[in-house]
Design an enzyme around this catalytic site. Sequence first.
Site, PDB file in Angstrom:
ATOM      1  N   GLY A   1       0.794  -1.220   0.000  1.00 33.66           N
ATOM      2  CA  GLY A   1       0.000   0.000   0.000  1.00 33.66           C
ATOM      3  C   GLY A   1       0.826   1.270   0.000  1.00 33.66           C
ATOM      4  O   GLY A   1       1.974   1.314  -0.469  1.00 33.66           O
ATOM      5  N   SER A   2       0.254   2.317   0.587  1.00 30.23           N
ATOM      6  CA  SER A   2       0.753   3.688   0.403  1.00 30.23           C
ATOM      7  C   SER A   2       2.103   3.979   1.021  1.00 30.23           C
ATOM      8  O   SER A   2       2.645   5.073   0.814  1.00 30.23           O
ATOM      9  CB  SER A   2      -0.273   4.670   0.977  1.00 30.23           C
ATOM     10  OG  SER A   2      -1.503   4.548   0.310  1.00 30.23           O
ATOM     11  N   VAL A   3       2.671   3.059   1.816  1.00 31.30           N
ATOM     12  CA  VAL A   3       3.979   3.335   2.408  1.00 31.30           C
ATOM     13  C   VAL A   3       5.044   3.592   1.346  1.00 31.30           C
ATOM     14  O   VAL A   3       6.064   4.226   1.623  1.00 31.30           O
ATOM     15  CB  VAL A   3       4.424   2.174   3.326  1.00 31.30           C
ATOM     16  CG1 VAL A   3       3.625   2.141   4.607  1.00 31.30           C
ATOM     17  CG2 VAL A   3       4.359   0.849   2.601  1.00 31.30           C
TER      18      VAL A   3
END
Length: 709
Positions: free
Chosen positions: A404-406
Amino acid sequence: MPDIKGEQIVKYIRQIKAPNKKNTSSIPVRMNIILGVILVLFAMLVGQLAYLQIAYGGRFEAEVQKSDQKIVSTNVPRGVMYDSKGRILVGNQPNNAITYTKGISVSTSKIKEISDALSQYIDLSDEDPTKRDLADYYLGDPKNLAKMTNRVPRSKRYNADGDAEANSVVYPLIVEEVEQQNIKFTKRQKTAAMIFKKISGAYQLSTIYLKNKDLTDDELAKVGEHLDSLPGVGIGTDWSRSYPNGNSMRSIIGSVSSEKAGLPEDNLSYYLTQGYSRNDRVGTSYLEKEYESILKGSKTLSQVEVSANNEVEDNKVTYAGAKGSSLTLTIDSKYQKMAEDTLTRVYRQAQSDGTTQYSDGAYAVAMNSQTGAILAIAGVKHNPKTNKTVDDALGVINRSFVMGSVVKGATVAGGLLSGTITPANNTLPDTPIYLPATPVKKSVYPVGTFGSLTAPSALEVSSNIYMMQLTLRWVKANYVPNKYIAMPSTAFETLRKNFAQFGLGQKTGIDLPGEVGGITGRSFDENGNVLTGSVLDLSYGNYDAYTVIQLGQYVSTIANGGYKMKPYLVKTIGENANDGKTNYVYARTNPKPQSSIPWSESQYNVIKQGFYNVVHGSNGWGTAHSLADIKPEIAAKTGTAQSFYYDPDNPGNVTPPETITLSFVGYAPANKPEIAVAVVFPNLASGNTQHYNLDVARDLFTNYFKLYK
């Protein structure tokens, strides 16, 4: 007339017989000569033998009785493992042991004799012999073997031609006969059977342990008193691995094979060429395996005297050997225990909340962001079928998840490095992406929340839209909303090459075996067309899968200003002093940058500011503001990936349950980083609103600074 003819006939016959008589009489003469020569030679041989017996008999007898000398090697204690503060993580427990050094061509009956004698002094009741073990022991007596052999029908012992069948064919039939007799064995005989089995399985001139656990003083004394009547038997010391910290880090430390298991079959040839014996103990996994050549030490060498009847008469140590070298790890066992306890506690809370129905578990790693040294590594593996959890710290390096967005920090970096955006001009419209016959691709917050966003603000609110708009410009895609989108065939390659600069999607090279490189999604459809929608998914971290150690390397690269440091667990290799505490270091792991990000300071500050805003920004959609109270201040990036649970027992399920994966990366202190953290909770129940990733991250940071500041 008749008389004259008769005289003539007689005279004629005599003339004929005369030469024959002469020839016949010569045969005995020649035979006599030959016999005479033989007698003379035989007499000379007897005389020579008598001379040798009288003159050299003693010398020959000594030669016959003289023992042969052989060199036998035995193992030494393995090297110790310490934590970064000098505490023992893996040690050695000395155990008294009864040993046996097998001679050359020791007969089965002799083995049984030794086994019977030794069974009077030691007890192996904790080991249960099989029916086959008892049968082999029973048949070690030649009388029993003969008796049971006769019970096997002759038709099975000999073939149609009357030739005896091979022993490999007949012996199993003899064993069956023994087993059918249901012979009752005493406790002592069962011990003798176990001893018989161990000795029979030993290699010539190898030393094995007959009993190396729970040996009593009484047993030790009795065997010592009767060593003279037990050829090959001795008293020695065995070493077993001890773990003062219990199961902490056991999945990282690895394991060592038992003497019974010996060398692994898959690497047998390699170990034998390295001088190992088949029953040697070796590291079979992880640190024990990775550093086997260092931990094993050099074997003790003994001179074994073997008598004329192939029995071991004496065993003298000629070289004491050298114990294995020690390893000092980068991990502090106290901090490691805190990390394990935190991950376990938070995961149990997730179970209690009912969000782990399809969960894989939870994983976390803490690193020194400046050097790559591992500070803590922990994992909990969950089985959705049984709801059981087990320690799985190795999942940090060998399990991959869509994070995801990491990863958005790497996406922004790619836009800056490519010139698509600049430190002074990085504002992009926050307009969703509309593709034909596809749901709108947007961020978590409602459409229209923001008209436009800067790069730092996009990181703070975790805007998917910003990353997609950036990628369209970066790869030079041709996009018309609701009509079409066209991308060059190199679009995936462009993004993945950029991510690889930070370690995402590649093995980090950590000093542990079994690391994986992640999972790369498909780039093209069956017609060879680039999967344009998936390129956009990749830009905000919802396509390719990475390992947690890769996340740790990625965030460390951002924390230290752009150096991709190689992670490592072993800090030093050394030798213990006699006091068991001092460690003489002869090898040290130096921090190793594998590559560096070619950004300018102003470009780097864009990402640095964005990570700081994720925790300390003022926007209401900030994703980690709850961590703003941590001192010293931290910078971070959170992630929530859409995922699916694929049941391994139902691979054909076309509609797998939808789940989410929570992730986190961060570093502290924000202004001068020294620790970087990565956390992931994969495949939690969809719709989960808890922040288990943040709870773990909070403890990893606060516990670190409690210990060291």
